[in-house]
Design an enzyme around this catalytic site. Structure first.
Site: not given
Ligand code: NAI
Length: 327
Positions: A189, A161
């Site tokens: 966030h 952000d």
């Molecule tokens: P993604 O779905 O591509 O990857 C997430 C991975 O986490 C998957 O491979 C899944 O198997 C794994 N996962 C789920 N539960 C798990 C657990 N308990 N232990 C270990 N691994 C686990 O998602 P992406 O795009 O990589 O995003 C990840 C997170 O980041 C999402 O929650 C998204 O909303 C968040 N995010 C936060 C931002 C911020 O500014 N704080 C910005 C962009 C995304």
């Protein structure tokens, strides 16, 4: 040469993981002289573990001189063993028809287990960054589940952000991003976050005077930064990944190596600053030095800002109430 440090990354086979791991291994996060051991966590699911193996094959194929060790895990108790840094990226995404309460509950379960594991096995100085959404509340849950670790070691990512706000101000003023000082983003966030350029300067000049357009602030700037995540999903068909990974690198690098007096934004547990209740994980302006962050205190909060801060705090308190019974 330096002793290697242990870096845990969860959700390592996901989108953000793919944009993040290679940069950590190349030294962009902790410095070009700091060897790292990656301890990668994915869910036990066969497909996820197989995908993680593929990512590790690619990491291997980069032959990074600083990558001196790498492990795959499906249990946080082994993944977090002795870690110095933990980037908690993996989270349960909102599925079709899933209510907000279900989402909070599913993530509460994940971050309770991970907080407990950090409490038991991580380095006592572990620096934790929660990226997985709802990031602030997930960080709060992990912190509360790790009573033997200092609360200040738990942070949430507001840096994306912050960086989005920097770029919007740069575009508006026609000045380079690097020239903008003292910008911050308050709160959660989420679209309620409050990006604030009231204290910002460019070459010693006040950004507020340069822009001099409260209508733009309220009706263009804040909605653009607040809804940027949704705009990326709409355009790309996928959520922000490279920019999120970049922000995670920025956050950890600055926390570990310092900001040389410059302000950045981190979501950190409040110690009552600006009337934010104790332990609420809230975006604040900070500087970092010697591996510690320090919140900038005593900034004036005008009526418009107070209203925004109240709104984002209210949302965070709501999330906190929603998981209270699960802690
Ligand atoms: P993604 O779905 O591509 O990857 C997430 C991975 O986490 C998957 O491979 C899944 O198997 C794994 N996962 C789920 N539960 C798990 C657990 N308990 N232990 C270990 N691994 C686990 O998602 P992406 O795009 O990589 O995003 C990840 C997170 O980041 C999402 O929650 C998204 O909303 C968040 N995010 C936060 C931002 C911020 O500014 N704080 C910005 C962009 C995304």
């Amino acid at each position: 040469s330096k002793k290697p440090v242990r870096v845990a990354v969860t959700g390592a086979a996901g989108q953000i993981g793919y944009a993040l791991l290679f940069r950590i291994a190349s030294g962009e996060m902790l410095g070009k002289d700091q060897p790292v051991i990656l301890q990668l966590l994915e869910i036990p699911d066969e497909k996820a573990q197989k995908a993680l193996t593929g990512v590790m094959m690619e990491l291997q194929d980069c032959a990074f001189p600083l990558l001196v060790g790498m492990e795959a895990h499906s249990d946080p108790m082994t993944a977090f063993k002795d870690v110095d840094y933990a980037l908690l990226v993996g989270a349960r995404p909102r599925g079709p028809g899933m209510e907000r309460a279900d989402l909070l509950a599913a993530n509460a379960q994940i971050f309770t287990a991970q907080g407990k594991a950090l409490d038991k096995v991580a380095s006592r100085n572990v620096k934790v960054l929660v990226v997985g959404n709802p990031a602030n509340t997930n960080a709060y849950i992990a912190m509360k589940s790790a009573p033997s670790l200092p609360a200040k070691n738990f942070t949430a990512m507001l840096r994306l952000d912050h960086n989005r706000a920097l770029s919007q101000v740069a575009a508006k003023t026609g000045k380079p991003v690097a020239a903008i000082k003292k910008l911050t983003v308050w709160g959660n966030h989420s679209p309620t976050m409050y990006a604030d350029y009231r204290f910002a300067t460019i070459d010693g000049q006040d950004v507020k005077d340069m822009i001099n357009d409260q209508e733009w602030n309220a009706n263009v700037f804040l909605p653009t930064v607040g809804k940027r995540g949704a705009a990326i999903i709409d355009a790309r068909g996928l959520s922000s990944a490279a920019s999120a990974a970049n922000a995670a690198i920025d956050h950890m690098r600055d926390w570990a190596l310092g900001t040389n007096g410059e302000w950045v934004t981190m979501g950190v547990p409040s110690q009552g600053w600006y009337g934010i209740p104790q332990d609420v994980i809230f975006g604040f302006p900070v500087t970092c030095e010697n591996g510690e962050y320090k919140v900038i205190e005593g900034l004036p909060i005008d009526a418009f800002s107070q209203e925004r801060i109240n709104k984002t705090l209210e949302e965070l308190e709501g999330e906190k109430d929603g998981v209270k019974h699960l802690l």
